[in-house]
Design a protein around this motif. Structure first.
Motif, mmCIF file in Angstrom:
data_model
loop_
_atom_site.group_PDB
_atom_site.id
_atom_site.type_symbol
_atom_site.label_atom_id
_atom_site.label_comp_id
_atom_site.label_asym_id
_atom_site.label_seq_id
_atom_site.Cartn_x
_atom_site.Cartn_y
_atom_site.Cartn_z
ATOM 1 N N VAL A 97 -15.789 8.286 6.991
ATOM 2 C CA VAL A 97 -14.974 9.409 6.075
ATOM 3 C C VAL A 97 -15.301 10.919 6.877
ATOM 4 N N LEU A 98 -15.955 10.975 7.791
ATOM 5 C CA LEU A 98 -16.472 12.129 8.311
ATOM 6 C C LEU A 98 -14.787 12.181 9.967
ATOM 7 N N ASN A 99 -14.535 11.298 10.172
ATOM 8 C CA ASN A 99 -13.241 11.545 11.050
ATOM 9 C C ASN A 99 -11.600 11.869 10.319
ATOM 10 N N LEU A 100 -10.819 12.337 11.143
ATOM 11 C CA LEU A 100 -10.072 13.163 10.390
ATOM 12 C C LEU A 100 -9.277 12.266 9.694
ATOM 13 N N ALA A 101 -8.599 12.298 8.487
ATOM 14 C CA ALA A 101 -8.531 11.620 7.114
ATOM 15 C C ALA A 101 -7.135 10.540 7.933
ATOM 16 N N PHE A 102 -6.119 11.464 7.675
ATOM 17 C CA PHE A 102 -4.876 10.769 8.373
ATOM 18 C C PHE A 102 -5.244 10.425 9.915
ATOM 19 N N LEU B 227 0.953 -0.837 0.150
ATOM 20 C CA LEU B 227 -0.154 0.180 -0.032
ATOM 21 C C LEU B 227 1.086 1.595 0.032
ATOM 22 N N ASP B 228 0.775 2.155 -0.747
ATOM 23 C CA ASP B 228 0.719 4.068 -0.602
ATOM 24 C C ASP B 228 -0.066 4.743 -0.031
ATOM 25 N N ALA B 229 0.732 5.038 0.997
ATOM 26 C CA ALA B 229 -0.883 5.734 1.907
ATOM 27 C C ALA B 229 -0.955 7.050 1.577
ATOM 28 N N SER B 230 0.140 7.798 0.682
ATOM 29 C CA SER B 230 -0.281 8.398 -0.116
ATOM 30 C C SER B 230 -1.570 8.512 -0.948
ATOM 31 N N SER B 231 -1.624 7.164 -1.544
ATOM 32 C CA SER B 231 -3.545 7.250 -2.205
ATOM 33 C C SER B 231 -4.040 6.750 -2.168
ATOM 34 N N LEU B 232 -4.665 6.814 -0.630
ATOM 35 C CA LEU B 232 -5.978 6.523 0.267
ATOM 36 C C LEU B 232 -6.719 7.867 -0.107
ATOM 37 N N PRO B 233 -7.754 7.182 -0.069
ATOM 38 C CA PRO B 233 -8.679 8.669 -0.312
ATOM 39 C C PRO B 233 -9.510 9.915 0.087
ATOM 40 N N THR B 234 -9.087 10.872 0.015
ATOM 41 C CA THR B 234 -9.090 12.088 1.609
ATOM 42 C C THR B 234 -9.817 13.269 -0.047
ATOM 43 N N THR B 235 -10.219 14.005 0.632
ATOM 44 C CA THR B 235 -10.558 15.208 0.681
ATOM 45 C C THR B 235 -10.109 16.248 0.461
ATOM 46 N N GLY C 264 7.506 2.469 4.214
ATOM 47 C CA GLY C 264 8.068 2.009 5.454
ATOM 48 C C GLY C 264 6.952 3.164 6.623
ATOM 49 N N ARG C 265 6.142 3.716 6.033
ATOM 50 C CA ARG C 265 5.232 4.303 7.278
ATOM 51 C C ARG C 265 4.441 3.647 7.630
ATOM 52 N N ILE C 266 4.302 3.380 8.865
ATOM 53 C CA ILE C 266 3.424 2.384 9.736
ATOM 54 C C ILE C 266 2.122 3.699 9.922
ATOM 55 N N TRP D 86 -2.742 16.877 3.218
ATOM 56 C CA TRP D 86 -2.256 15.630 3.706
ATOM 57 C C TRP D 86 -0.862 14.875 3.970
ATOM 58 N N GLU D 87 -0.184 15.518 2.763
ATOM 59 C CA GLU D 87 1.058 15.341 2.863
ATOM 60 C C GLU D 87 1.687 15.722 3.983
ATOM 61 N N GLU D 88 1.083 16.542 4.452
ATOM 62 C CA GLU D 88 2.165 16.981 6.155
ATOM 63 C C GLU D 88 1.579 16.419 7.311
ATOM 64 N N GLY D 89 0.392 15.757 6.986
ATOM 65 C CA GLY D 89 -0.550 14.584 7.592
ATOM 66 C C GLY D 89 -0.125 13.560 7.604
ATOM 67 N N LEU D 90 0.496 12.745 6.654
ATOM 68 C CA LEU D 90 1.419 11.663 6.583
ATOM 69 C C LEU D 90 2.730 11.504 7.159
#
Length: 516
Positions: free
Chosen positions: A394-399, A189-197, A246-248, A499-503
């Motif tokens: 979906v209403l929870n914090l995306a990251f 999985l690439d976490a950056s590809s997850l569906p975020t707003t 390698g991101r948890i 989104w990148e800052e959150g990841l």
């Protein structure tokens, strides 16, 4: 030959001479008369006052006395006595008969010795009606520490306040004990590809493809046929889940392997099972997008036109929700979830904690469901066989991470598994275990337990809208645009990179191990 001094001194300083003939006679009979003479002198001068501060004779000579001694003395509790006498209680630190002069700190002389009972009686305060006399302590009874309960209560309040202000702060030894032995689960999985707003305060709404077949019950064999991997897990030892970089991204956090914690989880399950049996939930409440069970949410929410975050109105189930929050077993589980969150994602946990601190400055009356947890909301899923459909919150914090804890009596190898669709994993989920995952962006569901078994669940989460409200300076987007256009423009420009800052708040194994 026995050494016998010919000249001796009494305690008052009087000298006397020995008898040579008697000495020879006693020596011929191998008899030592010196201790007898000392006891005779002690009898003669028993009533005399003690004029000297230190004895000049050697008291060790009194340690060997013939049983046929003509002089027998009663042991004085203030003097050293023979081993054949029982030891006397020690004298009190302050003798009430020692009159101390300010100019002369030494005790005054020419006083008569008092018995031990008289000293104790004089040192004890007079008995009055206002004070009850304590009963004598039984022999060999354990001594109780004074004010132990009060001191424990004060320390407990101090710990609660510290957790409320600072949250859980794992030590280096705690991180070492949990992180180093953990066996990671790697994924593609690439976490950056997850569906975020846009802005990453929430996730994208589920599309038609995700909703298709989401309510279908599937067995382990079906998931295996679809290419899912079955993860056998004891529910105790943690296993982090890594993306391809390698991101948890999620953690099978486990639970403490301790009888006290197992007792807490059993207490929590008993409370939820009793509530299930005692509460009559309407049919409409037991059918929703997440499954066929009654869910009671409690905590802070923000949305649906709210101008400020507020406490959820449980209506008919308000008392039930408060009862669950006060359960000590559930509180223990909530505290462990927060501690595990702080261990595996310290930067993300700090982001939650800072948001809560800023919110409390503006609204000090707002509270979290649990003092020892940074999450803003909790959900209690009641029923005899709680399992969820495939869904995303979906209403929870995306990251952000949601804490899911399972409870019940079931065989976790045959049912109750947590299915992580985007990771293609089916994880065994034993009673009391904790799993942390981004519930807004990773689709998840459960496999039902077998007939006759029981399973409920307890989750903690935080709505992404609260984080946006705090980032806006504790005001709505419309209020920010109207009150501070410059800040509104700056935050709007930062939305694209959030989104990148959150990841970047997620940790790697190397980072956690290097921080020890």
């Amino acid at each position: 030959m026995l050494w016998v001094p010919l000249i001796r001194k009494t305690r008052s300083g009087t000298e006397f001479a020995g008898l040579p003939r008697a000495v020879l006679a006693f020596q011929e009979r191998t008899f030592d008369y010196a201790p007898l003479v000392q006891r005779a002198v002690a009898c003669e001068h028993e009533g005399q006052a003690d004029h000297e501060e230190h004895d000049e004779h050697d008291s060790d000579d009194l340690n060997t006395v013939d049983d046929e001694s003509p002089c027998t003395l009663e042991p004085d509790p203030f003097d050293e006595v023979d081993e054949q006498y029982p030891p006397s209680p020690p004298a009190p630190a302050h003798d009430p008969f020692d009159d101390v002069d300010d100019e002369n700190p030494h005790p005054k002389k020419h006083r008569q010795r008092a018995s031990f009972d008289e000293v104790v009686a004089s040192a004890s305060p007079p008995h009055t009606g206002a004070h009850r006399q304590r009963p004598a302590r039984p022999p060999n009874a354990p001594r109780k520490k004074k004010n132990s309960e009060a001191s424990h209560a004060r320390r407990k309040i101090k710990r609660i306040k510290a957790k409320a202000e600072l949250g859980h702060k794992p030590t280096a030894s705690t991180v070492h004990a949990h992180v180093r032995p953990a066996a990671p689960l790697e994924s593609a999985l690439d976490a950056s590809s997850l569906p975020t707003t846009f802005g990453a305060y929430a996730a994208k709404v589920e599309g038609p493809d995700e909703r298709r077949g989401r309510t279908v019950w599937r067995s382990l064999l079906e998931f295996t046929a679809r290419g899912f991997k079955i993860i056998q897990w004891d529910g105790i030892h943690p296993r982090p889940i890594l993306d391809r970089y390698g991101r948890i991204v999620a953690v099978l956090a486990g639970q403490p392997d301790h009888p006290d914690y197992r007792a807490a989880t059993n207490l929590a399950f008993a409370a939820m099972r009793n509530a299930t049996n005692a509460t009559r939930f309407p049919a409409a409440m037991k059918k929703h997008r997440r499954g066929l069970f009654a869910a009671v949410n409690v905590g802070l929410s923000y949305g649906k036109g709210q101008s400020i975050p507020g406490w959820l109105d449980g209506k008919d189930y308000r008392e039930l929700a408060e009862e669950m929050l006060l359960n000590t077993g559930i509180q223990r589980m909530a505290g462990f979830a927060d501690a595990a969150f702080a261990i595996w994602a310290p930067r993300l946990h700090a982001y939650y904690k800072n948001c809560d601190a800023k919110l409390r400055i503006r609204h000090p009356d707002l509270r979290r469901p649990f003092v020892g947890s940074v999450y803003f909301c909790a959900a209690f899923n009641f029923g005899r066989n709680v399992w969820t459909f495939k869904h995303r919150d979906v209403l929870n914090l995306a990251f952000g991470w949601c804490a899911i804890q399972a409870l019940g009596r079931y065989d976790s190898t045959l049912g109750g598994h947590l299915v992580l669709w985007d990771l293609k994993l089916v994880v065994e989920f034993p009673h009391g275990a904790l799993i942390l995952l981004p519930s807004a962006t990773i689709a998840h569901s459960n496999i039902p337990v077998r007939a006759g078994e029981e399973r409920v669940s307890f989750t903690q989460f935080s709505a992404g809208g609260i984080f946006r409200y705090v980032d806006n300076g504790c005001q709505t987007v419309a209020e920010l645009e109207r009150n501070d256009p410059e800040k509104f423009a700056r935050l709007s420009a930062q939305m694209a990179s959030r989104w990148e800052e959150g990841l970047s708040l997620l940790s790697t194994m190397d980072e956690l191990l290097e921080s020890q």
